[in-house]
Design an enzyme around this catalytic site. Sequence first.
Site, PDB file in Angstrom:
ATOM      1  N   GLY A  20       9.815  47.884 -15.888  1.00  0.00           N
ATOM      2  CA  GLY A  20       9.459  48.865 -16.921  1.00  0.00           C
ATOM      3  C   GLY A  20      10.086  48.671 -18.284  1.00  0.00           C
ATOM      4  N   ARG A  73      -1.883  45.481 -10.160  1.00  0.00           N
ATOM      5  CA  ARG A  73      -3.104  45.684  -9.392  1.00  0.00           C
ATOM      6  C   ARG A  73      -4.272  45.391 -10.301  1.00  0.00           C
ATOM      7  NH1 ARG A  73      -3.353  48.892  -4.547  1.00  0.00           N
ATOM      8  NH2 ARG A  73      -5.521  49.377  -4.919  1.00  0.00           N
ATOM      9  N   HIS A 121       0.221  40.972 -21.851  1.00  0.00           N
ATOM     10  CA  HIS A 121       0.246  39.785 -20.977  1.00  0.00           C
ATOM     11  C   HIS A 121       1.159  38.725 -21.602  1.00  0.00           C
ATOM     12  CE1 HIS A 121      -1.228  36.954 -17.992  1.00  0.00           C
ATOM     13  NE2 HIS A 121      -1.299  36.074 -18.973  1.00  0.00           N
TER      14      HIS A 121
HETATM   15  C1  GRF Z   1       5.660  41.670 -18.644  1.00  0.00           C
HETATM   16  O1  GRF Z   1       6.015  40.324 -18.799  1.00  0.00           O
HETATM   17  C2  GRF Z   1       4.196  41.866 -18.970  1.00  0.00           C
HETATM   18  O2  GRF Z   1       3.726  41.000 -19.951  1.00  0.00           O
HETATM   19  C3  GRF Z   1       3.530  41.550 -17.652  1.00  0.00           C
HETATM   20  O3  GRF Z   1       4.403  42.072 -16.674  1.00  0.00           O
HETATM   21  C4  GRF Z   1       5.731  42.110 -17.194  1.00  0.00           C
HETATM   22  C5  GRF Z   1       6.184  43.525 -17.071  1.00  0.00           C
HETATM   23  O4  GRF Z   1       7.531  43.662 -17.439  1.00  0.00           O
HETATM   24  N1  GRF Z   1       2.201  42.111 -17.596  1.00  0.00           N
HETATM   25  P1  GRF Z   1       8.172  45.099 -17.553  1.00  0.00           P
HETATM   26  O5  GRF Z   1       7.980  45.796 -16.201  1.00  0.00           O
HETATM   27  O6  GRF Z   1       7.487  45.842 -18.655  1.00  0.00           O
HETATM   28  O7  GRF Z   1       9.620  44.869 -17.850  1.00  0.00           O
END
Ligand code: GRF
Length: 211
Positions: free
Chosen positions: A16, A95, A113
């Site tokens: 998070g 998901r 992403h």
């Molecule tokens: C991030 O690298 C995001 O780009 C990807 O999942 C990761 C989530 O990280 N979709 P966090 O849980 O926000 O620290």
Amino acid sequence: MVPEKFTLAVLVSGRGSNLQAIIDSIKKNNLPAEVAVVISNVRDAYALERARKHGIENVFLDPESYPDRNSYEQALAERLQSKSVNLICLAGFMRILGKHFIETFTGRIINIHPSLLPAFPGLNAQKQALDRGAKFSGCTAHYVDEEVDGGPIILQAVVPVHDDDDEASLSARILAQEHIIYPAAIRLIIEGKLTLSGRKVLHGNSRRNSA
Ligand code: GRF
């Protein structure tokens, strides 16, 4: 014009840190929004704890309590509708969402992403970049459509890939940029500065758009 109260739902599965970046931006008055609810599909996701610490409603919605994906997504949609959420922010939500869910919230779901899409969609994007010997990578904030990591691109940030990078060092460099562009993308949406034109997102303040 900025609406009086723009509400976000943040969907998470893990640590998070992007949720935290959104919360911090709001607290610093850089994002005129409120996180109405944080929903996780993983019981012990640290993101839920972050929400709790900030007094934000946090929900673990257990996929195992539902017979199939459709009924899970139906329950998720009902939660979101009950909170009258303006924008759904996927932030490490592990998901893939189905067609019906995406159509229900068309244009109101975004994702962050860790690559320069359309390069390296899917899982382990940072490792994909390293394995391909990319010299630059980065992150992308984008609208969500039915194609995994394929929706219209809102913002991107570029980082160099160094010869001695491993997955951890590259991920950290990219993550720092994620924390900047994700709140910035949300802000552009709230301020009504984006227009969708086919697969493209036009930024209202570009010279060509205003000509
Ligand atoms: C991030 O690298 C995001 O780009 C990807 O999942 C990761 C989530 O990280 N979709 P966090 O849980 O926000 O620290």
